[in-house]
Every structure is written in C-alpha cells, then in structure tokens.
Design a protein around this motif. Sequence first.
Motif, PDB file in Angstrom:
ATOM      1  N   GLU A  42       0.601  -1.088  -0.031  1.00  0.00           N
ATOM      2  CA  GLU A  42       0.033  -0.017   0.051  1.00  0.00           C
ATOM      3  C   GLU A  42       0.968   1.373  -0.189  1.00  0.00           C
ATOM      4  N   VAL A  43       1.961   1.275  -0.958  1.00  0.00           N
ATOM      5  CA  VAL A  43       2.694   2.429  -1.218  1.00  0.00           C
ATOM      6  C   VAL A  43       2.767   2.689  -2.627  1.00  0.00           C
ATOM      7  N   SER A  44       3.413   3.781  -2.936  1.00  0.00           N
ATOM      8  CA  SER A  44       3.321   4.108  -4.604  1.00  0.00           C
ATOM      9  C   SER A  44       4.516   3.437  -4.949  1.00  0.00           C
ATOM     10  N   GLN A  45       4.519   3.367  -6.582  1.00  0.00           N
ATOM     11  CA  GLN A  45       5.920   3.060  -7.100  1.00  0.00           C
ATOM     12  C   GLN A  45       7.085   3.587  -6.657  1.00  0.00           C
ATOM     13  N   ARG A  46       6.753   5.256  -6.604  1.00  0.00           N
ATOM     14  CA  ARG A  46       7.813   6.115  -6.376  1.00  0.00           C
ATOM     15  C   ARG A  46       8.649   5.689  -4.935  1.00  0.00           C
ATOM     16  N   THR A  47       7.708   5.373  -3.810  1.00  0.00           N
ATOM     17  CA  THR A  47       8.331   4.891  -2.827  1.00  0.00           C
ATOM     18  C   THR A  47       9.188   3.729  -2.603  1.00  0.00           C
ATOM     19  N   PHE A  48       8.550   2.760  -3.702  1.00  0.00           N
ATOM     20  CA  PHE A  48       9.569   1.515  -4.058  1.00  0.00           C
ATOM     21  C   PHE A  48      10.971   1.858  -4.596  1.00  0.00           C
ATOM     22  N   PHE A  49      10.859   2.665  -5.540  1.00  0.00           N
ATOM     23  CA  PHE A  49      12.171   3.125  -6.010  1.00  0.00           C
ATOM     24  C   PHE A  49      13.186   3.972  -4.902  1.00  0.00           C
ATOM     25  N   ARG A  50      12.577   4.394  -3.822  1.00  0.00           N
ATOM     26  CA  ARG A  50      13.461   5.092  -2.867  1.00  0.00           C
ATOM     27  C   ARG A  50      14.130   3.946  -2.221  1.00  0.00           C
ATOM     28  N   TYR A  51      13.681   2.640  -2.186  1.00  0.00           N
ATOM     29  CA  TYR A  51      14.771   1.618  -1.506  1.00  0.00           C
ATOM     30  C   TYR A  51      15.276   0.609  -2.384  1.00  0.00           C
ATOM     31  N   PHE A  52      14.685   0.576  -3.446  1.00  0.00           N
ATOM     32  CA  PHE A  52      15.033  -0.561  -4.188  1.00  0.00           C
ATOM     33  C   PHE A  52      15.339   0.246  -5.955  1.00  0.00           C
ATOM     34  N   ALA A  53      16.703  -0.188  -6.504  1.00  0.00           N
ATOM     35  CA  ALA A  53      16.698   0.380  -7.880  1.00  0.00           C
ATOM     36  C   ALA A  53      15.645  -0.175  -8.927  1.00  0.00           C
ATOM     37  N   GLY A  54      15.395  -1.480  -8.604  1.00  0.00           N
ATOM     38  CA  GLY A  54      14.405  -2.248  -9.519  1.00  0.00           C
ATOM     39  C   GLY A  54      14.221  -3.636  -9.090  1.00  0.00           C
ATOM     40  N   LYS A  55      13.459  -4.585  -9.886  1.00  0.00           N
ATOM     41  CA  LYS A  55      13.070  -5.688  -9.056  1.00  0.00           C
ATOM     42  C   LYS A  55      14.275  -6.523  -8.780  1.00  0.00           C
TER      43      LYS A  55
END
Length: 208
Positions: A42-55
């Motif tokens: 329940e976070v944004s894609q933008r938040t994901f990329f704050r923690y990981f460069a990619g899958k």
Amino acid sequence: METLRERKKQRTRDALLRAAVELFTSQGYEHTTVDAIAEAVEVSQRTFFRYFAGKDEAALGLVELTVDRFVRAVRERPPHEPPMEALRQAVLDGWYSINEVVESVVPVELYLRMYRVIESTPVLLAAYLRRSAEIEETLARVIAEREGLDVDADPRPRLAVAVFSGVMRVTERQWVAREEFSLAAIHALTSQYLDQVGPALLGSWREA
C-alpha cells in the motif's frame, strides 16, 4: 540509537522486501511487477524506488542481508586460522545464524525458495553472479588484510577466495536441485564439498 524516522524507513523497506519475495516465489519473477509489490504494501511505485533500484535488487535483497554478516564473520575469525579454514568456518558456523537475519523479514523457507527463483531466472542469475564477483573481491581483501599481504601484489588471497567461491557455487546448484531443501541440507552439503577441496586439488583421482 535509531531514530523513529529510521525505524519507520526500515519497516517500509522490510515490508517491500517481504512482499517482493512472496510474489516472486508464488507467481514468478517475470510475472511480478513493481506496481504489484508496491500495491501489496500500500505504497506508491515512487516509494518502492526509494528503497530499491529495480526488481532485481529486491530479488537479491535477502542475499544482501546475509552477505555483510558473512564478510564480518570472516574478518572476526581467530587470526591463527589459515585462510581456507577461516572461510570454511565462517560459512558453516554462520548458516544457523541466518535465522536471526532473515526471519526479521521473511520465514527462512521463503529465503530458501528464493534461491530456486534466482537459479531458474536468467536475468536474476546474471545479477547474482555479478554480485558474487564483487563479494569475492571484498573477501580477497579481507583475507589479505588478515594475512598482512598486499592483495594486488600477492595472488594467493584471490586464488583462495576463487576456490572457496567455486565450491559454494557448486554446492548451491546441487542443493537447489535436491528434494531435501533445508538449511540442514545445505549445511551438510557445504561441509562435505569443502572437505573435498584438498583431495580434489592435490590428490590423485584414479584408483590404484
């Protein structure tokens, strides 16, 4: 001491990593999107990329959790131990402490299943092998420091680490192909294969 903000960021990172591993192991790496991982937390894609460069970085996240522990374990082995013994004992003594590191994020079973995903996914396997090469260089420098050697002038630290890493790679491939897929199984297999390094390199393979 960690601040409240730092703890919150760590919880978010752990939640994303847990969601990623659950999705990768249940529906496959290729069928899992960044959006799906972010949505699960329940976070944004933008938040994901704050923690990981990619899958791929998320897929190797659990491996990264254990790498630092292993390198530190090698560095902290008793100074009288020869290099190969220090590497051997660090990995064998450290298998069960993986629980402490990994289970703070996911059950160990998911960590083990993620190895099969890595082995069966070419893009992940390539990323894993690239990361392994970087770890080998770090370990070679740790061994050189322990032995009081210049890693760029003396080839032995890199040679020792190359042999050790080769054994570990063979062990991983054999382990993921077996039906008994557990920490106990890889611990036993690792010990067995490392014990064969000396005879394999120096002994005769032909029966008298």
